[in-house]
Design a protein around this motif. Structure first.
Motif, short mmCIF file in Angstrom:
data_model
loop_
_atom_site.label_atom_id
_atom_site.label_comp_id
_atom_site.label_asym_id
_atom_site.label_seq_id
_atom_site.Cartn_x
_atom_site.Cartn_y
_atom_site.Cartn_z
N GLY A 277 29.18 -38.05 -48.69
CA GLY A 277 28.72 -38.30 -47.34
C GLY A 277 28.02 -36.92 -46.96
N GLU A 278 28.74 -35.91 -46.81
CA GLU A 278 28.15 -34.74 -46.20
C GLU A 278 26.91 -34.34 -46.99
OE1 GLU A 278 29.42 -30.32 -45.42
OE2 GLU A 278 30.93 -31.45 -46.18
N ARG A 279 26.67 -34.37 -48.30
CA ARG A 279 25.53 -34.15 -48.76
C ARG A 279 24.24 -35.27 -48.41
NH1 ARG A 279 23.85 -35.48 -53.88
NH2 ARG A 279 26.03 -36.09 -54.59
N ALA A 280 24.65 -36.31 -48.38
CA ALA A 280 23.82 -37.52 -48.23
C ALA A 280 23.09 -37.20 -46.50
CB ALA A 280 24.67 -38.82 -48.12
N LEU A 281 23.92 -36.69 -45.70
CA LEU A 281 23.43 -36.46 -44.39
C LEU A 281 22.77 -35.08 -43.93
CD1 LEU A 281 25.01 -39.23 -43.97
CD2 LEU A 281 25.86 -38.18 -41.68
N GLN A 282 22.84 -34.28 -45.20
CA GLN A 282 22.22 -33.21 -45.03
C GLN A 282 20.87 -33.13 -44.70
OE1 GLN A 282 23.95 -29.82 -45.29
NE2 GLN A 282 21.69 -28.99 -44.33
N ALA A 283 20.01 -34.06 -45.19
CA ALA A 283 18.61 -33.91 -44.70
C ALA A 283 18.43 -33.89 -43.14
CB ALA A 283 17.91 -35.02 -45.28
N PHE A 284 19.37 -34.68 -42.55
CA PHE A 284 19.43 -35.09 -40.99
C PHE A 284 19.38 -33.55 -40.33
CE2 PHE A 284 20.81 -39.78 -41.47
CZ PHE A 284 19.47 -40.06 -41.83
N HIS A 285 20.37 -32.76 -41.05
CA HIS A 285 20.76 -31.46 -40.28
C HIS A 285 19.55 -30.46 -40.76
CE1 HIS A 285 24.76 -33.23 -40.75
NE2 HIS A 285 25.11 -32.36 -39.73
N ASP A 286 18.73 -30.79 -41.36
CA ASP A 286 17.41 -30.07 -41.81
C ASP A 286 16.47 -30.27 -40.92
OD1 ASP A 286 19.13 -28.76 -43.79
OD2 ASP A 286 18.22 -29.91 -45.29
N PHE A 287 16.38 -31.28 -40.25
CA PHE A 287 15.34 -31.80 -39.36
C PHE A 287 14.99 -30.85 -38.35
CE2 PHE A 287 15.71 -36.70 -40.53
CZ PHE A 287 15.19 -36.62 -41.44
N ALA A 288 16.11 -30.47 -37.70
CA ALA A 288 16.14 -29.58 -36.54
C ALA A 288 17.32 -29.01 -36.20
CB ALA A 288 15.30 -30.37 -35.35
N PRO A 289 17.38 -27.99 -35.22
CA PRO A 289 18.89 -27.48 -34.87
C PRO A 289 19.71 -28.63 -34.27
CG PRO A 289 17.12 -25.90 -34.18
CD PRO A 289 16.45 -27.25 -34.80
N VAL A 290 20.86 -28.60 -34.57
CA VAL A 290 21.70 -29.66 -34.06
C VAL A 290 22.56 -29.28 -32.84
CG1 VAL A 290 23.94 -31.06 -34.46
CG2 VAL A 290 22.15 -31.08 -36.17
N VAL A 291 22.34 -29.89 -31.60
CA VAL A 291 23.20 -29.38 -30.43
C VAL A 291 24.73 -29.89 -30.44
CG1 VAL A 291 23.24 -29.84 -27.99
CG2 VAL A 291 21.00 -29.67 -29.36
N ALA A 292 24.87 -31.26 -31.00
CA ALA A 292 26.06 -31.66 -31.06
C ALA A 292 26.29 -32.89 -32.01
CB ALA A 292 26.73 -32.09 -29.76
N GLU A 293 27.53 -32.96 -32.64
CA GLU A 293 27.54 -34.16 -33.58
C GLU A 293 29.23 -34.37 -33.60
OE1 GLU A 293 26.74 -33.43 -37.82
OE2 GLU A 293 27.52 -31.23 -37.25
N HIS A 294 29.14 -35.87 -34.04
CA HIS A 294 30.51 -36.34 -34.23
C HIS A 294 30.48 -37.16 -35.44
CE1 HIS A 294 34.55 -37.49 -33.05
NE2 HIS A 294 34.25 -38.72 -33.15
N VAL A 295 30.41 -36.54 -36.54
CA VAL A 295 29.97 -37.13 -37.98
C VAL A 295 31.25 -36.83 -38.81
CG1 VAL A 295 28.61 -36.65 -39.98
CG2 VAL A 295 27.67 -36.85 -37.78
N GLY A 296 31.60 -37.80 -39.69
CA GLY A 296 32.68 -37.83 -40.64
C GLY A 296 32.91 -38.98 -41.26
N PRO A 297 34.10 -39.32 -42.02
CA PRO A 297 34.28 -40.39 -42.67
C PRO A 297 35.04 -41.32 -41.57
CG PRO A 297 36.03 -38.51 -43.26
CD PRO A 297 34.84 -38.11 -42.68
N MET A 298 34.65 -42.46 -41.61
CA MET A 298 35.42 -43.31 -40.48
C MET A 298 35.59 -44.94 -41.27
SD MET A 298 32.67 -43.63 -37.65
CE MET A 298 32.25 -42.02 -37.70
N PRO A 299 36.29 -45.77 -40.71
CA PRO A 299 36.19 -47.13 -41.05
C PRO A 299 35.02 -47.87 -40.66
CG PRO A 299 38.23 -46.80 -40.01
CD PRO A 299 37.71 -45.57 -39.93
N TYR A 300 34.25 -48.57 -41.37
CA TYR A 300 32.86 -49.21 -40.99
C TYR A 300 33.01 -49.92 -39.65
CZ TYR A 300 29.20 -52.67 -40.75
OH TYR A 300 28.21 -53.31 -40.04
N PRO A 301 34.24 -50.80 -39.62
CA PRO A 301 34.30 -51.14 -38.11
C PRO A 301 34.40 -50.42 -37.12
CG PRO A 301 35.88 -52.31 -39.67
CD PRO A 301 35.44 -51.12 -40.36
N ALA A 302 34.86 -49.14 -37.31
CA ALA A 302 34.71 -48.18 -36.01
C ALA A 302 33.47 -47.53 -35.64
CB ALA A 302 35.70 -46.84 -36.64
#
Length: 456
Positions: A277-302
């Motif tokens: 997951g972390e590697r899969a989302l790396q491209a999004f972090h490379d687009f531009a500086p991140v101000v804030a995020e709430h990213v990680g593993p979670m149940p799909y229903p969540a």
């Protein structure tokens, strides 16, 4: 009252019938969009398919408008009507999972929250929406765009069969084997052909996902949109999510002094192996500086319910949408101009990718025709204060008019407003004439006309 009385209707159904003289009438007639204020003659709280058959018959025999309500999220308020009868399926919410066959059957009033809770226990899912209080039936009949669409296809692409009450009161099963013309039309044709009392879906192995919102400064909006459009074109299909404009809600992961500020963000969903997951989302972090995020593993229903609190019942709603082949520079410029002008924290603009598995279905294989488009943007105007309606509707319309020249003529019917009826043919592209033929066969009198209507 015509051929059948309200008392005869009450005697003929298992569920309760609410009329204007009954306690609870105002609650029974209310739909999600508080801009809609209609007064039906009767609301039938259907308990089963037999109740739906009786309600359709009552409306037809008395020449009354018929509204069918599942989740009640229809922006134009098609789940209610003035002077007619409402078949309210919201009490029919059962979901039965067959883990061996990897299928699930949901009743016509089930929400995606109901569906996901049932399937999650078995580590299975299918493409649902973005808000868990949305009805399974309404979303699917319009096509069904969601986090898992790039990998699994639209909700309607995973539909195996549907139980349908048609205009003459018949109960039919629609599938590839039975009433296949009706099955074709239901997959994207909306509520035009009958009241769907249950839907059977194909499930796929999805349990926990890696994702969440990633916020960037508005100065980087054009870069983020451009980068997302280029990257998602051939990204792994397990990667879903969408760019959005949003006023920052008062959440702990967002700096307190930025609450209420407008941001461009990406809501990410990686449905592949969690350890990737972390590697899969790396491209999004490379687009531009991140101000804030709430990213990680979670149940799909969540993840599927993460934004429910921003879309409670009782808001004013006015939406516009188109399909888009690419995020052109001109389209991006229009988004960058109007997206930051969100009128309320509830309002949002989402740009959903619909490539990957969605493109592997032929444009005429289902009623959902825009299989060559890559994005389905929606300008979702939502706000609490009715006194702001004129100004906020103007924002939606101005935004839409700025982006429409860079988009297809048609849009996703689940995002259409009440004043979009003149776009019906365009919304179905090359499939419209065939849909009219199916409508003439199953509903020649247009009993089911409170929808984005395909006139027979």
């Amino acid at each position: 009252m015509g051929k059948l009385s309200i008392e005869q209707l009450r005697e003929g159904v298992r569920g309760a019938v609410t009329t204007p003289d009954d306690d609870g009438y105002d609650r029974a007639r209310t739909v999600h969009n508080a801009m809609i204020d209609k007064r039906p003659t009767a609301v039938v709280h259907c308990a089963n398919a037999g109740d739906v058959m009786a309600t359709v018959g009552f409306a037809r025999e008395n020449g009354l408008d018929l509204a069918v309500r599942g989740g009640g999220h229809s922006v134009p308020g098609f789940g209610t009507c003035d002077g007619g009868v409402v078949a309210d399926l919201s009490g029919m919410r059962g979901v039965r999972v067959d883990p061996a066959r990897r299928t699930a059957r949901a009743e016509g009033g089930a929400t995606w929250g109901d569906f996901n809770a049932a399937t999650y226990a078995f580590g299975l899912a299918t493409t649902g929406g973005i808000i868990s209080t949305t009805g399974v039936g309404g979303l699917t009949l319009g096509g069904g765009i969601g986090y898992l669409a790039r990998g699994l296809g639209l909700s309607c692409d995973n539909l195996i069969s549907a139980d349908v009450v048609t205009a003459d009161g018949s109960f039919l099963v629609a599938s590839e084997e039975e009433n296949d013309d009706l099955f074709w039309a239901l997959r994207g044709g909306g509520g035009n052909f009958g009241a769907v009392t249950s839907l059977e879906f194909r499930l796929s192995p999805v349990k926990d996902v890696y994702g969440g919102p990633i916020l960037y400064e508005l100065d980087d909006a054009a870069t983020v949109l451009r980068s997302f459009g280029e990257y998602i074109a051939d990204a792994p299909e397990e990667l879903g999510g969408f760019p959005a404009f949003q006023l920052a809600p008062p959440l702990p992961f967002i700096p307190e002094d930025r609450h209420g500020d407008p941001f461009i963000l990406i809501v990410a969903c990686w449905a592949g192996p969690l350890e990737e997951g972390e590697r899969a989302l790396q491209a999004f972090h490379d687009f531009a500086p991140v101000v804030a995020e709430h990213v990680g593993p979670m149940p799909y229903p969540a993840l599927n319910s993460a934004f429910d609190a921003l879309v409670p019942p009782g808001l004013q709603h006015y939406w516009k949408a188109n399909f888009v082949s690419e995020l052109s520079e001109a389209a991006i410029a229009a988004h960058v101009k109007y997206g930051p002008r969100l009128p309320a924290v509830n309002s949002t603009v989402h740009i959903y990718p619909i490539n990957g598995a969605c493109h592997r279905v032929a444009p005429d294989a289902t009623a959902f025709a825009y299989r060559d488009c890559s994005f389905a943007p929606v300008i979702a105007g939502m706000w609490p204060d009715p006194s702001a309606n004129e100004a906020n509707i103007a924002w939606v319309r101005d935004y839409y008019e700025a982006t429409a020249p860079h988009a297809e003529e048609g849009g996703y019917i689940n995002f259409m407003a009440a004043d979009d009826q003149d776009r019906i043919r365009a919304n179905y592209k090359g499939n419209y004439d065939r849909l009219v033929e199916v409508k003439r066969k199953y509903d020649p009198g247009n009993v089911f006309h409170l929808n984005q209507n395909i006139a027979p």
